[in-house]
Design a protein around this motif. Structure first.
Motif, short mmCIF file in Angstrom:
data_model
loop_
_atom_site.label_atom_id
_atom_site.label_comp_id
_atom_site.label_asym_id
_atom_site.label_seq_id
_atom_site.Cartn_x
_atom_site.Cartn_y
_atom_site.Cartn_z
N VAL A 155 0.84 -1.21 0.00
CA VAL A 155 0.00 0.00 0.00
C VAL A 155 0.87 1.25 0.00
N SER A 156 2.11 1.10 0.48
CA SER A 156 3.06 2.21 0.43
C SER A 156 4.46 1.70 0.72
N GLN A 157 5.44 2.60 0.54
CA GLN A 157 6.83 2.31 0.88
C GLN A 157 7.29 3.32 1.90
N SER A 158 8.15 2.88 2.78
CA SER A 158 8.63 3.77 3.82
C SER A 158 10.09 3.43 4.13
N PRO A 159 10.93 4.45 4.37
CA PRO A 159 12.33 4.16 4.71
C PRO A 159 12.43 3.56 6.10
N SER A 160 13.45 2.70 6.28
CA SER A 160 13.68 2.07 7.58
C SER A 160 15.16 1.74 7.72
N ASP A 161 15.71 2.09 8.90
CA ASP A 161 17.11 1.77 9.16
C ASP A 161 17.27 0.33 9.64
N GLU A 162 16.20 -0.24 10.20
CA GLU A 162 16.28 -1.60 10.75
C GLU A 162 15.95 -2.69 9.72
N ILE A 163 15.05 -2.39 8.80
CA ILE A 163 14.56 -3.41 7.85
C ILE A 163 15.06 -3.09 6.45
N ARG A 184 -7.74 -12.81 -0.64
CA ARG A 184 -7.38 -11.41 -0.50
C ARG A 184 -5.92 -11.34 -0.08
N PRO A 185 -5.11 -10.52 -0.78
CA PRO A 185 -3.70 -10.41 -0.38
C PRO A 185 -3.57 -9.59 0.91
N ALA A 186 -2.49 -9.83 1.62
CA ALA A 186 -2.22 -9.05 2.82
C ALA A 186 -1.73 -7.67 2.40
N SER A 187 -2.31 -6.63 3.00
CA SER A 187 -1.88 -5.26 2.71
C SER A 187 -0.72 -4.90 3.64
N VAL A 188 0.38 -4.47 3.05
CA VAL A 188 1.59 -4.21 3.83
C VAL A 188 2.26 -2.91 3.39
N VAL A 189 3.06 -2.35 4.33
CA VAL A 189 3.96 -1.25 4.00
C VAL A 189 5.32 -1.90 3.78
N VAL A 190 5.97 -1.55 2.66
CA VAL A 190 7.23 -2.15 2.29
C VAL A 190 8.37 -1.17 2.59
N SER A 191 9.46 -1.73 3.10
CA SER A 191 10.62 -0.91 3.40
C SER A 191 11.34 -0.51 2.13
N SER A 192 11.80 0.75 2.09
CA SER A 192 12.61 1.19 0.96
C SER A 192 14.07 1.30 1.35
#
Length: 197
Positions: A155-163, A184-192
């Motif tokens: 559903v979106s991408q977000s920066p992450s220092d841990e992932i 139904r697919p799982a809705s997730v935020v993906v690390s960039s």
């Protein structure tokens, strides 16, 4: 006693009876040609009968293969129908399951509702057990799992220092599959990945 004079007449009659009657003479070449012609005719009929038998055998084998394929296809379709018979009902239940989950998560933040939340958690576990018995599986990727486009929806991408990049950062909404079929697919935020300087 007087002996009867021997007569040659009966012997002559016997010899006449024993002598074969004259038949029409057949030349050996003609007899051989007739036998060869008859043999050729019989061989041709035999070849024709063998070809027809081979054709019947081929038709029989094809019919048996078609029947076997039909039986397998019918059994597979019957099994698929049985497995997916409840798909429509379960798909309509998914929003209610989501709301149940959200309600339990919210109740966890209120210590005064702990007893009620515990009761609802038991009901939720029973409901999950019944649905799992019918082949429903929950898709809940944990943070850090690989993003799988077959099972997850970003559903979106977000920066992450841990992932690391292209890994699941946060689960927004659980996904579901019924007997290996994605409902139904799982809705997730993906690390960039780590944020740039």
């Amino acid at each position: 006693m007087k002996e009867k004079p021997e007569s040659n007449e009966p012997e002559a009659a016997t010899e006449a009876q024993a002598a074969p009657a004259p038949e029409e003479a057949v030349a050996p070449e003609e007899a051989s040609a007739e036998a060869g012609s008859e043999t050729a005719k019989l061989l041709a009929e035999l070849d024709k009968a063998q070809a027809q038998a081979k054709d019947y055998e081929d038709r029989y084998l094809r019919s048996m293969a078609d029947l076997d394929n039909f039986r397998r296809r019918a059994a597979r379709e019957k099994e698929e129908s049985r497995l997916l018979a409840n798909a429509v009902l379960i798909e309509e239940l998914l929003p209610a399951l989501d709301n149940f989950r959200l309600g339990l998560a919210a109740a966890g933040n209120h210590p005064e509702a702990a007893e009620v939340a515990k009761g609802f958690e038991v009901v939720a576990a029973q409901l999950r057990q019944v649905l799992n018995g019918h082949g429903l599986e929950v898709i809940e990727p944990a943070p850090g799992e690989d993003f799988d486009h077959n099972l997850h929806e970003a559903v979106s991408q977000s920066p992450s220092d841990e992932i690391a990049d292209n890994k699941v950062l946060t689960l927004v909404r659980a996904g579901y599959q019924l007997n290996q079929r994605l409902l139904r697919p799982a809705s997730v935020v993906v690390s960039s990945g780590p944020a740039e300087g």
